[in-house]
Design an enzyme around this catalytic site. Structure first.
Site, PDB file in Angstrom:
ATOM      1  N   PRO A 169      19.570  53.819  15.321  1.00  0.00           N
ATOM      2  CA  PRO A 169      19.772  52.484  14.752  1.00  0.00           C
ATOM      3  C   PRO A 169      19.985  51.425  15.837  1.00  0.00           C
ATOM      4  O   PRO A 169      20.515  51.734  16.913  1.00  0.00           O
ATOM      5  CB  PRO A 169      21.036  52.643  13.897  1.00  0.00           C
ATOM      6  CG  PRO A 169      21.120  54.104  13.609  1.00  0.00           C
ATOM      7  CD  PRO A 169      20.526  54.803  14.791  1.00  0.00           C
ATOM      8  N   HIS A 170      19.559  50.220  15.513  1.00  0.00           N
ATOM      9  CA  HIS A 170      19.764  49.042  16.373  1.00  0.00           C
ATOM     10  C   HIS A 170      19.133  49.198  17.757  1.00  0.00           C
ATOM     11  O   HIS A 170      19.635  48.689  18.743  1.00  0.00           O
ATOM     12  CB  HIS A 170      21.263  48.700  16.499  1.00  0.00           C
ATOM     13  CG  HIS A 170      21.942  48.620  15.168  1.00  0.00           C
ATOM     14  ND1 HIS A 170      21.620  47.670  14.218  1.00  0.00           N
ATOM     15  CD2 HIS A 170      22.889  49.412  14.596  1.00  0.00           C
ATOM     16  CE1 HIS A 170      22.335  47.869  13.126  1.00  0.00           C
ATOM     17  NE2 HIS A 170      23.113  48.920  13.320  1.00  0.00           N
ATOM     18  N   ARG A 171      18.044  49.955  17.798  1.00  0.00           N
ATOM     19  CA  ARG A 171      17.291  50.131  19.062  1.00  0.00           C
ATOM     20  C   ARG A 171      18.105  50.822  20.152  1.00  0.00           C
ATOM     21  O   ARG A 171      17.796  50.706  21.328  1.00  0.00           O
ATOM     22  CB  ARG A 171      16.768  48.794  19.602  1.00  0.00           C
ATOM     23  CG  ARG A 171      16.048  47.953  18.601  1.00  0.00           C
ATOM     24  CD  ARG A 171      14.555  48.195  18.642  1.00  0.00           C
ATOM     25  NE  ARG A 171      13.957  47.812  17.356  1.00  0.00           N
ATOM     26  CZ  ARG A 171      12.835  48.325  16.876  1.00  0.00           C
ATOM     27  NH1 ARG A 171      12.191  49.239  17.540  1.00  0.00           N
ATOM     28  NH2 ARG A 171      12.360  47.938  15.728  1.00  0.00           N
ATOM     29  N   LEU A 172      19.142  51.563  19.744  1.00  0.00           N
ATOM     30  CA  LEU A 172      19.943  52.306  20.736  1.00  0.00           C
ATOM     31  C   LEU A 172      19.359  53.714  20.833  1.00  0.00           C
ATOM     32  O   LEU A 172      20.026  54.709  20.594  1.00  0.00           O
ATOM     33  CB  LEU A 172      21.420  52.329  20.306  1.00  0.00           C
ATOM     34  CG  LEU A 172      22.032  50.948  20.056  1.00  0.00           C
ATOM     35  CD1 LEU A 172      23.461  51.064  19.548  1.00  0.00           C
ATOM     36  CD2 LEU A 172      21.989  50.104  21.324  1.00  0.00           C
ATOM     37  N   HIS A 173      18.065  53.743  21.142  1.00  0.00           N
ATOM     38  CA  HIS A 173      17.303  54.997  21.075  1.00  0.00           C
ATOM     39  C   HIS A 173      17.765  56.007  22.116  1.00  0.00           C
ATOM     40  O   HIS A 173      18.397  55.650  23.114  1.00  0.00           O
ATOM     41  CB  HIS A 173      15.817  54.706  21.269  1.00  0.00           C
ATOM     42  CG  HIS A 173      15.327  53.589  20.433  1.00  0.00           C
ATOM     43  ND1 HIS A 173      15.437  53.579  19.068  1.00  0.00           N
ATOM     44  CD2 HIS A 173      14.734  52.416  20.769  1.00  0.00           C
ATOM     45  CE1 HIS A 173      14.928  52.457  18.593  1.00  0.00           C
ATOM     46  NE2 HIS A 173      14.496  51.735  19.609  1.00  0.00           N
TER      47      HIS A 173
END
Ligand SMILES: Cc1cc2nc3c(=O)[nH]c(=O)nc-3n(C[C@H](O)[C@H](O)[C@H](O)COP(=O)(O)O)c2cc1C
Length: 192
Positions: A169-173
């Site tokens: 989520p939220h580009r916290l890959h």
């Protein structure tokens, strides 16, 4: 955590086979020409392991010319249903003829005939020309097995670097990078 990118690839690939709408084995293959111009297209994975990630094609195609000029490539899987990608880089080598023969023999007869009829990546004046060539080849091999065309072969991208990317989520890959060194594979993380 074991440092075995192949076990992890097997795990992800099995999940992709269960969840992808089609072609979980489809991968983008990037190559470059002698001038360094990159080119990318999809191919199908037909075998994999530490010895390489295998695809089959026409060696007289654009990609065939490119790997002859620069025998290095990158592969990319994007499994949308899983929100994951796998990036692989390494040298390109040929699959032994006997292995290519065995795989060719397992293909559908029309695919085998198509491999003879198609001058892959070269200009075609009309679709009818291709159909005519296909019918000629079909007649030629009537009643016999279709041999593998000598220009139709397998290549393997021998991995030196494999990155497993998963969506968070939220580009916290999450990015796990496996690299091959003189003492084997090691694992690290990358910022997303
Ligand atoms: C999902 C998918 C899978 C493909 N698999 C292969 C393949 O395994 N081998 C192949 O030669 N072309 C395959 N193609 C066609 C290639 O993308 C490409 O059009 C063709 O190989 C010519 O590429 P080139 O001109 O760069 O050599 C596939 C295309 C798609 C969309």
């Amino acid at each position: 955590m074991p440092t075995d990118p192949f076990a992890l690839f097997d795990e992800w690939f099995a999940e992709a086979r269960a969840t992808e709408t089609n072609d979980p084995e489809a991968m983008a293959l990037a190559t470059t020409d002698a001038a360094g111009q990159p080119s990318v297209r999809m191919v199908l994975l037909k075998g994999h392991g530490p010895d390489g990630f295998i695809f089959y094609t026409n060696e007289q195609s654009a990609k065939g010319d490119q790997v002859a000029d620069n025998p290095r490539a990158a592969l990319l899987f994007h499994w949308k249903s899983l929100r994951r990608q796998v990036r692989i880089e390494g040298a390109v080598d040929r699959v032994p003829d006997a292995q290519a023969d065995a795989y060719f023999a397992s293909r559908a007869r029309d695919s085998q005939l198509g491999a003879w009829a198609s001058d892959q990546s070269r200009p075609l004046d009309t679709r009818a020309t291709f159909e005519q060539r296909f019918n000629q080849v079909k007649q030629h091999y009537e009643g016999q097995d279709v041999p593998r065309p000598p220009h139709w072969r397998g290549y393997r991208v021998v991995p030196e670097r494999i990155e497993f990317w998963s969506d968070r989520p939220h580009r916290l890959h999450e990015r796990r990078l496996f690299t091959l060194g003189s003492s084997g594979w090691s694992e690290g993380l990358l910022y997303p």
